[in-house]
Design an enzyme around this catalytic site. Structure first.
Site, PDB file in Angstrom:
ATOM      1  N   LYS A 113       0.812  -1.214   0.000  1.00 13.77           N
ATOM      2  CA  LYS A 113       0.000   0.000   0.000  1.00 13.77           C
ATOM      3  C   LYS A 113       0.844   1.262   0.000  1.00 13.77           C
ATOM      4  CE  LYS A 113      -4.397  -1.744   1.530  1.00 13.77           C
ATOM      5  NZ  LYS A 113      -5.628  -1.565   2.271  1.00 13.77           N
ATOM      6  N   LYS A 195      -5.817  -9.801  -6.029  1.00 11.81           N
ATOM      7  CA  LYS A 195      -7.034 -10.122  -5.284  1.00 11.81           C
ATOM      8  C   LYS A 195      -8.106  -9.070  -5.526  1.00 11.81           C
ATOM      9  CE  LYS A 195      -6.835  -8.095  -0.647  1.00 11.81           C
ATOM     10  NZ  LYS A 195      -8.174  -7.566  -0.476  1.00 11.81           N
ATOM     11  N   LYS A 198     -11.498  -3.715  -2.295  1.00 13.54           N
ATOM     12  CA  LYS A 198     -12.440  -2.607  -2.176  1.00 13.54           C
ATOM     13  C   LYS A 198     -11.855  -1.307  -2.696  1.00 13.54           C
ATOM     14  CE  LYS A 198     -14.139  -3.505   2.074  1.00 13.54           C
ATOM     15  NZ  LYS A 198     -13.217  -3.205   3.140  1.00 13.54           N
TER      16      LYS A 198
HETATM   17  P1  ATP Z   1      -9.005  -2.727   0.915  1.00 11.73           P
HETATM   18  O1  ATP Z   1      -8.960  -2.912  -0.574  1.00 11.73           O
HETATM   19  O2  ATP Z   1      -9.451  -1.354   1.330  1.00 11.73           O
HETATM   20  O3  ATP Z   1      -7.763  -3.196   1.607  1.00 11.73           O
HETATM   21  P2  ATP Z   1     -10.349  -5.194   1.231  1.00 11.73           P
HETATM   22  O4  ATP Z   1     -11.227  -5.431   0.076  1.00 11.73           O
HETATM   23  O5  ATP Z   1      -9.036  -5.903   1.289  1.00 11.73           O
HETATM   24  O6  ATP Z   1     -10.163  -3.643   1.421  1.00 11.73           O
HETATM   25  P3  ATP Z   1     -10.922  -5.455   4.054  1.00 11.73           P
HETATM   26  O7  ATP Z   1     -11.927  -4.628   4.736  1.00 11.73           O
HETATM   27  O8  ATP Z   1      -9.514  -5.046   4.233  1.00 11.73           O
HETATM   28  O9  ATP Z   1     -11.223  -5.533   2.483  1.00 11.73           O
HETATM   29  O10 ATP Z   1     -11.143  -6.960   4.445  1.00 11.73           O
HETATM   30  C1  ATP Z   1     -12.280  -7.502   5.069  1.00 11.73           C
HETATM   31  C2  ATP Z   1     -12.168  -9.005   5.067  1.00 11.73           C
HETATM   32  O11 ATP Z   1     -12.313  -9.518   3.728  1.00 11.73           O
HETATM   33  C3  ATP Z   1     -10.813  -9.516   5.549  1.00 11.73           C
HETATM   34  O12 ATP Z   1     -11.005 -10.677   6.340  1.00 11.73           O
HETATM   35  C4  ATP Z   1     -10.089  -9.849   4.289  1.00 11.73           C
HETATM   36  O13 ATP Z   1      -9.116 -10.829   4.480  1.00 11.73           O
HETATM   37  C5  ATP Z   1     -11.225 -10.352   3.410  1.00 11.73           C
HETATM   38  N1  ATP Z   1     -10.931 -10.188   1.986  1.00 11.73           N
HETATM   39  C6  ATP Z   1     -10.644  -9.031   1.346  1.00 11.73           C
HETATM   40  N2  ATP Z   1     -10.453  -9.244   0.043  1.00 11.73           N
HETATM   41  C7  ATP Z   1     -10.619 -10.575  -0.159  1.00 11.73           C
HETATM   42  C8  ATP Z   1     -10.550 -11.404  -1.320  1.00 11.73           C
HETATM   43  N3  ATP Z   1     -10.296 -10.920  -2.506  1.00 11.73           N
HETATM   44  N4  ATP Z   1     -10.773 -12.723  -1.157  1.00 11.73           N
HETATM   45  C9  ATP Z   1     -11.066 -13.238   0.058  1.00 11.73           C
HETATM   46  N5  ATP Z   1     -11.140 -12.516   1.169  1.00 11.73           N
HETATM   47  C10 ATP Z   1     -10.925 -11.184   1.085  1.00 11.73           C
END
Ligand code: ATP
Ligand code: LTN
Length: 328
Positions: A113, A195, A198
Protein backbone atom coordinates in the site's frame (compact mmCIF):
# COMPACT_ATOMS: atom_id res chain seq x y z
CA UNK A 1 -18.31 -25.28 28.57
CA UNK A 2 -17.92 -21.59 27.88
CA UNK A 3 -17.92 -20.57 24.25
CA UNK A 4 -14.68 -19.26 22.75
CA UNK A 5 -14.47 -15.75 21.35
CA UNK A 6 -14.29 -14.74 17.71
CA UNK A 7 -13.34 -11.24 16.55
CA UNK A 8 -13.06 -9.87 13.05
CA UNK A 9 -13.04 -6.48 11.37
CA UNK A 10 -13.87 -4.97 8.03
CA UNK A 11 -12.95 -1.59 6.57
CA UNK A 12 -15.33 1.00 5.16
CA UNK A 13 -12.86 1.88 2.40
CA UNK A 14 -15.33 1.20 -0.43
CA UNK A 15 -18.17 -1.09 -1.42
CA UNK A 16 -18.17 -4.63 -0.11
CA UNK A 17 -17.42 -7.21 -2.77
CA UNK A 18 -17.70 -10.91 -3.38
CA UNK A 19 -14.20 -11.50 -1.98
CA UNK A 20 -15.18 -9.93 1.36
CA UNK A 21 -18.32 -12.07 1.35
CA UNK A 22 -16.79 -15.43 0.40
CA UNK A 23 -13.49 -14.94 2.22
CA UNK A 24 -14.90 -13.46 5.40
CA UNK A 25 -18.48 -12.35 6.12
CA UNK A 26 -20.31 -15.46 4.98
CA UNK A 27 -18.10 -17.55 7.25
CA UNK A 28 -18.68 -15.19 10.17
CA UNK A 29 -22.41 -15.67 9.78
CA UNK A 30 -22.08 -19.46 9.53
CA UNK A 31 -19.88 -19.87 12.61
CA UNK A 32 -21.61 -17.34 14.88
CA UNK A 33 -23.70 -19.90 16.79
CA UNK A 34 -20.68 -21.72 18.20
CA UNK A 35 -18.81 -18.68 19.55
CA UNK A 36 -19.11 -15.35 21.31
CA UNK A 37 -18.68 -13.00 18.39
CA UNK A 38 -17.51 -9.44 17.85
CA UNK A 39 -17.67 -8.00 14.33
CA UNK A 40 -16.38 -4.51 13.90
CA UNK A 41 -16.52 -1.90 11.14
CA UNK A 42 -12.97 -0.61 11.47
CA UNK A 43 -13.36 3.04 10.55
CA UNK A 44 -10.10 4.04 12.29
CA UNK A 45 -8.26 1.64 10.01
CA UNK A 46 -10.12 3.07 7.04
CA UNK A 47 -8.76 6.58 7.59
CA UNK A 48 -5.16 5.39 7.33
CA UNK A 49 -5.61 6.35 3.69
CA UNK A 50 -7.36 9.57 2.67
CA UNK A 51 -11.18 9.37 2.70
CA UNK A 52 -13.86 11.86 1.77
CA UNK A 53 -15.80 12.51 5.02
CA UNK A 54 -19.31 12.33 3.55
CA UNK A 55 -18.53 9.16 1.60
CA UNK A 56 -16.91 7.56 4.63
CA UNK A 57 -19.91 8.34 6.83
CA UNK A 58 -22.22 6.66 4.31
CA UNK A 59 -19.92 3.65 3.76
CA UNK A 60 -19.62 2.92 7.48
CA UNK A 61 -23.39 2.48 7.70
CA UNK A 62 -23.55 0.56 4.43
CA UNK A 63 -20.93 -1.94 5.59
CA UNK A 64 -22.69 -2.41 8.93
CA UNK A 65 -26.02 -2.90 7.16
CA UNK A 66 -24.50 -5.50 4.88
CA UNK A 67 -23.13 -7.47 7.82
CA UNK A 68 -26.65 -7.86 9.18
CA UNK A 69 -28.04 -8.49 5.69
CA UNK A 70 -25.50 -11.30 5.21
CA UNK A 71 -26.98 -13.14 8.17
CA UNK A 72 -25.04 -11.89 11.19
CA UNK A 73 -27.60 -11.68 13.98
CA UNK A 74 -27.61 -9.19 16.84
CA UNK A 75 -28.78 -11.97 19.20
CA UNK A 76 -25.61 -13.95 18.55
CA UNK A 77 -23.02 -11.37 17.58
CA UNK A 78 -21.96 -7.95 18.75
CA UNK A 79 -21.70 -5.69 15.70
CA UNK A 80 -20.24 -2.22 16.26
CA UNK A 81 -18.23 0.67 14.86
CA UNK A 82 -14.62 0.78 16.02
CA UNK A 83 -14.47 4.53 16.78
CA UNK A 84 -17.50 4.17 19.09
CA UNK A 85 -15.32 2.20 21.51
CA UNK A 86 -12.45 4.45 22.58
CA UNK A 87 -10.49 1.61 24.15
CA UNK A 88 -9.33 0.54 20.67
CA UNK A 89 -7.26 3.72 20.21
CA UNK A 90 -6.10 3.64 23.79
CA UNK A 91 -4.83 0.08 23.71
CA UNK A 92 -3.21 0.70 20.31
CA UNK A 93 -1.08 3.40 21.95
CA UNK A 94 0.00 1.13 24.77
CA UNK A 95 0.89 -1.62 22.30
CA UNK A 96 2.80 0.91 20.16
CA UNK A 97 5.13 1.36 23.06
CA UNK A 98 6.16 -2.30 23.10
CA UNK A 99 6.13 -3.07 19.36
CA UNK A 100 9.49 -2.89 17.55
CA UNK A 101 9.40 -0.86 14.31
CA UNK A 102 11.26 -3.69 12.60
CA UNK A 103 8.24 -5.97 12.98
CA UNK A 104 6.04 -3.45 11.18
CA UNK A 105 8.58 -2.92 8.40
CA UNK A 106 8.12 -6.58 7.51
CA UNK A 107 4.36 -6.34 6.87
CA UNK A 108 3.63 -7.03 3.21
CA UNK A 109 0.36 -5.08 3.16
CA UNK A 110 2.21 -1.96 4.28
CA UNK A 111 4.86 -2.47 1.64
CA UNK A 112 2.23 -2.86 -1.09
CA UNK A 113 0.00 0.00 0.00
CA UNK A 114 2.82 2.44 0.72
CA UNK A 115 4.46 1.82 -2.64
CA UNK A 116 1.63 3.70 -4.33
CA UNK A 117 1.88 6.68 -1.96
CA UNK A 118 5.64 7.04 -1.44
CA UNK A 119 6.48 10.02 0.84
CA UNK A 120 2.82 10.81 1.48
CA UNK A 121 2.24 7.56 3.33
CA UNK A 122 0.79 8.16 6.80
CA UNK A 123 2.17 7.04 10.14
CA UNK A 124 -1.28 5.51 10.62
CA UNK A 125 -0.84 3.15 7.69
CA UNK A 126 2.47 1.99 9.12
CA UNK A 127 0.86 1.49 12.52
CA UNK A 128 -2.26 -0.19 11.10
CA UNK A 129 -1.34 -3.71 12.33
CA UNK A 130 -0.88 -2.47 15.92
CA UNK A 131 -4.40 -1.03 15.95
CA UNK A 132 -5.58 -4.35 14.53
CA UNK A 133 -3.79 -6.16 17.36
CA UNK A 134 -5.57 -3.89 19.86
CA UNK A 135 -8.94 -4.78 18.28
CA UNK A 136 -8.28 -8.46 18.70
CA UNK A 137 -6.65 -8.44 22.13
CA UNK A 138 -9.28 -6.28 23.82
CA UNK A 139 -11.84 -9.09 23.66
CA UNK A 140 -9.70 -12.06 24.74
CA UNK A 141 -10.16 -13.39 21.22
CA UNK A 142 -9.34 -17.02 20.46
CA UNK A 143 -10.06 -17.03 16.77
CA UNK A 144 -9.88 -14.44 13.98
CA UNK A 145 -11.69 -15.48 10.78
CA UNK A 146 -10.15 -13.57 7.85
CA UNK A 147 -9.12 -13.88 4.22
CA UNK A 148 -5.61 -15.01 3.38
CA UNK A 149 -4.21 -11.47 3.10
CA UNK A 150 -4.69 -10.95 6.85
CA UNK A 151 -2.77 -13.97 8.10
CA UNK A 152 0.43 -12.02 8.62
CA UNK A 153 -1.36 -9.36 10.68
CA UNK A 154 -2.92 -11.94 12.99
CA UNK A 155 0.46 -13.58 13.46
CA UNK A 156 1.97 -10.21 14.34
CA UNK A 157 -0.82 -9.73 16.85
CA UNK A 158 0.21 -12.99 18.50
CA UNK A 159 3.80 -11.84 18.66
CA UNK A 160 2.79 -8.55 20.28
CA UNK A 161 0.60 -10.37 22.80
CA UNK A 162 3.40 -12.77 23.63
CA UNK A 163 5.87 -9.94 24.16
CA UNK A 164 3.39 -8.13 26.38
CA UNK A 165 2.65 -11.25 28.41
CA UNK A 166 6.35 -11.89 28.86
CA UNK A 167 6.95 -8.39 30.19
CA UNK A 168 3.83 -7.78 32.22
CA UNK A 169 2.29 -11.16 33.00
CA UNK A 170 -0.31 -13.26 31.21
CA UNK A 171 -2.79 -10.53 30.31
CA UNK A 172 -3.65 -11.46 26.71
CA UNK A 173 -5.11 -14.54 25.07
CA UNK A 174 -3.10 -15.61 22.00
CA UNK A 175 -5.40 -15.60 18.95
CA UNK A 176 -5.32 -17.93 15.93
CA UNK A 177 -6.16 -16.89 12.36
CA UNK A 178 -8.92 -18.89 10.71
CA UNK A 179 -8.76 -18.90 6.91
CA UNK A 180 -11.29 -20.76 4.74
CA UNK A 181 -9.75 -23.66 2.75
CA UNK A 182 -11.39 -22.31 -0.42
CA UNK A 183 -12.33 -18.65 -0.96
CA UNK A 184 -9.59 -17.11 1.16
CA UNK A 185 -8.38 -15.18 -1.86
CA UNK A 186 -10.97 -14.35 -4.51
CA UNK A 187 -9.22 -12.75 -7.47
CA UNK A 188 -10.16 -9.71 -9.55
CA UNK A 189 -12.28 -10.38 -12.66
CA UNK A 190 -10.43 -8.08 -15.04
CA UNK A 191 -7.06 -8.79 -13.47
CA UNK A 192 -7.13 -12.29 -11.95
CA UNK A 193 -3.49 -11.96 -10.92
CA UNK A 194 -4.56 -9.63 -8.10
CA UNK A 195 -7.03 -10.12 -5.28
CA UNK A 196 -10.47 -8.56 -5.55
CA UNK A 197 -10.24 -5.41 -3.46
CA UNK A 198 -12.44 -2.61 -2.18
CA UNK A 199 -10.01 0.18 -2.74
CA UNK A 200 -9.18 -0.92 -6.28
CA UNK A 201 -10.18 1.87 -8.65
CA UNK A 202 -11.01 -0.43 -11.55
CA UNK A 203 -14.66 -1.25 -10.90
CA UNK A 204 -14.76 -4.08 -13.43
CA UNK A 205 -12.45 -6.09 -11.17
CA UNK A 206 -14.99 -6.49 -8.37
CA UNK A 207 -18.53 -7.74 -8.03
CA UNK A 208 -20.05 -5.56 -5.35
CA UNK A 209 -22.66 -7.03 -3.05
CA UNK A 210 -25.11 -4.33 -4.06
CA UNK A 211 -24.52 -4.59 -7.84
CA UNK A 212 -27.62 -5.01 -10.01
CA UNK A 213 -28.08 -8.22 -12.05
CA UNK A 214 -27.14 -6.32 -15.19
CA UNK A 215 -23.92 -4.98 -13.70
CA UNK A 216 -23.01 -8.48 -12.56
CA UNK A 217 -23.69 -9.99 -16.00
CA UNK A 218 -21.58 -7.33 -17.70
CA UNK A 219 -18.62 -7.70 -15.35
CA UNK A 220 -18.57 -11.50 -15.53
CA UNK A 221 -18.94 -11.40 -19.30
CA UNK A 222 -15.86 -9.18 -19.53
CA UNK A 223 -13.81 -11.24 -17.07
CA UNK A 224 -10.34 -12.09 -18.32
CA UNK A 225 -9.91 -15.76 -19.27
CA UNK A 226 -7.32 -17.36 -21.57
CA UNK A 227 -6.97 -18.74 -25.08
CA UNK A 228 -7.43 -22.39 -24.14
CA UNK A 229 -10.75 -24.18 -24.29
CA UNK A 230 -11.13 -26.73 -21.55
CA UNK A 231 -12.74 -25.74 -18.29
CA UNK A 232 -10.82 -27.06 -15.31
CA UNK A 233 -9.55 -25.94 -11.91
CA UNK A 234 -5.97 -24.99 -12.63
CA UNK A 235 -4.01 -22.49 -10.57
CA UNK A 236 -1.90 -21.65 -13.59
CA UNK A 237 -4.97 -20.32 -15.38
CA UNK A 238 -6.05 -17.68 -12.86
CA UNK A 239 -9.07 -16.33 -14.79
CA UNK A 240 -10.89 -19.62 -15.34
CA UNK A 241 -9.79 -20.92 -11.96
CA UNK A 242 -11.29 -17.88 -10.24
CA UNK A 243 -14.64 -18.16 -12.05
CA UNK A 244 -14.84 -21.86 -11.21
CA UNK A 245 -13.93 -21.21 -7.59
CA UNK A 246 -16.68 -18.60 -7.27
CA UNK A 247 -19.11 -21.09 -8.81
CA UNK A 248 -17.94 -23.82 -6.42
CA UNK A 249 -18.32 -21.62 -3.35
CA UNK A 250 -21.81 -20.50 -4.27
CA UNK A 251 -23.18 -23.87 -5.40
CA UNK A 252 -21.38 -26.07 -2.86
CA UNK A 253 -20.79 -28.68 -5.60
CA UNK A 254 -17.55 -30.60 -5.66
CA UNK A 255 -14.79 -29.76 -8.11
CA UNK A 256 -14.98 -32.97 -10.11
CA UNK A 257 -18.74 -32.62 -10.65
CA UNK A 258 -18.26 -29.03 -11.76
CA UNK A 259 -15.55 -29.96 -14.27
CA UNK A 260 -17.72 -32.78 -15.64
CA UNK A 261 -20.70 -30.46 -15.97
CA UNK A 262 -18.73 -27.87 -17.93
CA UNK A 263 -16.69 -30.38 -19.97
CA UNK A 264 -18.80 -29.89 -23.12
CA UNK A 265 -19.55 -26.20 -22.58
CA UNK A 266 -17.96 -22.97 -23.80
CA UNK A 267 -16.41 -20.11 -21.79
CA UNK A 268 -19.45 -18.06 -22.79
CA UNK A 269 -21.79 -20.52 -21.07
CA UNK A 270 -19.52 -20.81 -18.04
CA UNK A 271 -19.68 -17.03 -17.63
CA UNK A 272 -23.44 -16.93 -18.03
CA UNK A 273 -23.88 -19.61 -15.41
CA UNK A 274 -21.46 -17.99 -12.98
CA UNK A 275 -23.29 -14.68 -13.36
CA UNK A 276 -26.68 -16.28 -12.64
CA UNK A 277 -25.38 -18.12 -9.57
CA UNK A 278 -23.93 -14.88 -8.21
CA UNK A 279 -27.14 -12.94 -8.91
CA UNK A 280 -29.30 -15.54 -7.17
CA UNK A 281 -26.96 -15.81 -4.18
CA UNK A 282 -26.90 -12.06 -3.66
CA UNK A 283 -30.63 -11.52 -4.18
CA UNK A 284 -31.80 -12.41 -0.63
CA UNK A 285 -28.93 -10.43 0.90
CA UNK A 286 -29.84 -7.36 -1.15
CA UNK A 287 -33.50 -7.69 -0.19
CA UNK A 288 -32.66 -7.85 3.50
CA UNK A 289 -30.31 -4.91 3.15
CA UNK A 290 -32.99 -2.72 1.61
CA UNK A 291 -35.51 -3.83 4.23
CA UNK A 292 -33.34 -3.02 7.19
CA UNK A 293 -31.98 0.24 5.90
CA UNK A 294 -35.49 1.32 4.86
CA UNK A 295 -36.61 1.37 8.48
CA UNK A 296 -35.47 4.67 10.00
CA UNK A 297 -33.31 4.33 13.10
CA UNK A 298 -33.21 0.53 13.04
CA UNK A 299 -29.58 0.14 12.06
CA UNK A 300 -28.44 2.99 14.33
CA UNK A 301 -30.19 1.37 17.27
CA UNK A 302 -28.48 -1.96 16.65
CA UNK A 303 -25.07 -0.29 16.36
CA UNK A 304 -25.61 1.68 19.53
CA UNK A 305 -26.38 -1.49 21.47
CA UNK A 306 -23.40 -3.18 19.85
CA UNK A 307 -21.08 -0.37 20.96
CA UNK A 308 -22.43 -0.55 24.52
CA UNK A 309 -21.77 -4.27 24.80
CA UNK A 310 -18.35 -4.09 23.18
CA UNK A 311 -17.44 -1.01 25.23
CA UNK A 312 -18.23 -2.70 28.54
CA UNK A 313 -16.06 -5.68 27.73
CA UNK A 314 -13.23 -3.54 26.35
CA UNK A 315 -13.17 -1.23 29.37
CA UNK A 316 -12.74 -4.17 31.67
CA UNK A 317 -9.77 -5.39 29.70
CA UNK A 318 -8.23 -1.91 29.60
CA UNK A 319 -8.33 -1.81 33.39
CA UNK A 320 -6.36 -5.02 33.56
CA UNK A 321 -3.84 -3.84 30.95
CA UNK A 322 -3.27 -0.42 32.56
CA UNK A 323 -2.73 -2.00 35.93
CA UNK A 324 -0.26 -4.56 34.64
CA UNK A 325 1.82 -1.79 33.02
CA UNK A 326 1.87 0.34 36.15
CA UNK A 327 -0.45 3.06 34.88
CA UNK A 328 -2.90 2.40 37.67
P1 ATP B 1 -9.01 -2.73 0.92
O1 ATP B 1 -8.96 -2.91 -0.57
O2 ATP B 1 -9.45 -1.35 1.33
O3 ATP B 1 -7.76 -3.20 1.61
P2 ATP B 1 -10.35 -5.19 1.23
O4 ATP B 1 -11.23 -5.43 0.08
O5 ATP B 1 -9.04 -5.90 1.29
O6 ATP B 1 -10.16 -3.64 1.42
P3 ATP B 1 -10.92 -5.45 4.05
O7 ATP B 1 -11.93 -4.63 4.74
O8 ATP B 1 -9.51 -5.05 4.23
O9 ATP B 1 -11.22 -5.53 2.48
O10 ATP B 1 -11.14 -6.96 4.45
C1 ATP B 1 -12.28 -7.50 5.07
C2 ATP B 1 -12.17 -9.01 5.07
O11 ATP B 1 -12.31 -9.52 3.73
C3 ATP B 1 -10.81 -9.52 5.55
O12 ATP B 1 -11.01 -10.68 6.34
C4 ATP B 1 -10.09 -9.85 4.29
O13 ATP B 1 -9.12 -10.83 4.48
C5 ATP B 1 -11.22 -10.35 3.41
N1 ATP B 1 -10.93 -10.19 1.99
C6 ATP B 1 -10.64 -9.03 1.35
N2 ATP B 1 -10.45 -9.24 0.04
C7 ATP B 1 -10.62 -10.57 -0.16
C8 ATP B 1 -10.55 -11.40 -1.32
N3 ATP B 1 -10.30 -10.92 -2.51
N4 ATP B 1 -10.77 -12.72 -1.16
C9 ATP B 1 -11.07 -13.24 0.06
N5 ATP B 1 -11.14 -12.52 1.17
C10 ATP B 1 -10.93 -11.18 1.09
N1 LTN C 1 -6.96 -5.35 8.53
C1 LTN C 1 -8.20 -6.05 8.34
C2 LTN C 1 -9.36 -5.41 9.02
C3 LTN C 1 -9.25 -5.56 10.49
C4 LTN C 1 -9.33 -6.77 11.22
C5 LTN C 1 -9.19 -6.39 12.60
C6 LTN C 1 -9.51 -8.10 10.86
C7 LTN C 1 -9.06 -4.56 11.38
N2 LTN C 1 -9.03 -5.06 12.64
C8 LTN C 1 -9.19 -7.36 13.58
C9 LTN C 1 -9.51 -9.05 11.89
C10 LTN C 1 -9.36 -8.68 13.22
C11 LTN C 1 -8.47 -6.18 6.86
O1 LTN C 1 -9.30 -6.91 6.53
N3 LTN C 1 -7.80 -5.49 6.03
Amino acid sequence: MEKKTVFSGIQASGSLHLGNYLGAIRNWAAMQYDYNNYFCVVDLHTITVLQDPATLRAKIREVAGLLFAAGIEAENSVVFIQSDVKAHSELAWLLNCITPMGWLHRMTQFKEKSEKQKEEVSVGLFDYPVLQAADILLYDTHMVPVGEDQKQHVELCRDIAQRFNYRYGGVFVLPEPHIPPVGGRVMGLANPEKKMSKSEEKEEDSIYLLDTPDQIRKKVKKATTDSLRDISFDENRPGINNLLTIYQLLTDKNRQKIEEYFSDKTYKILKEEVAEVVIESLRPLQERYHELTGEAGYLDGMLERGAEKAGARAEKKMGQVSESMGLK
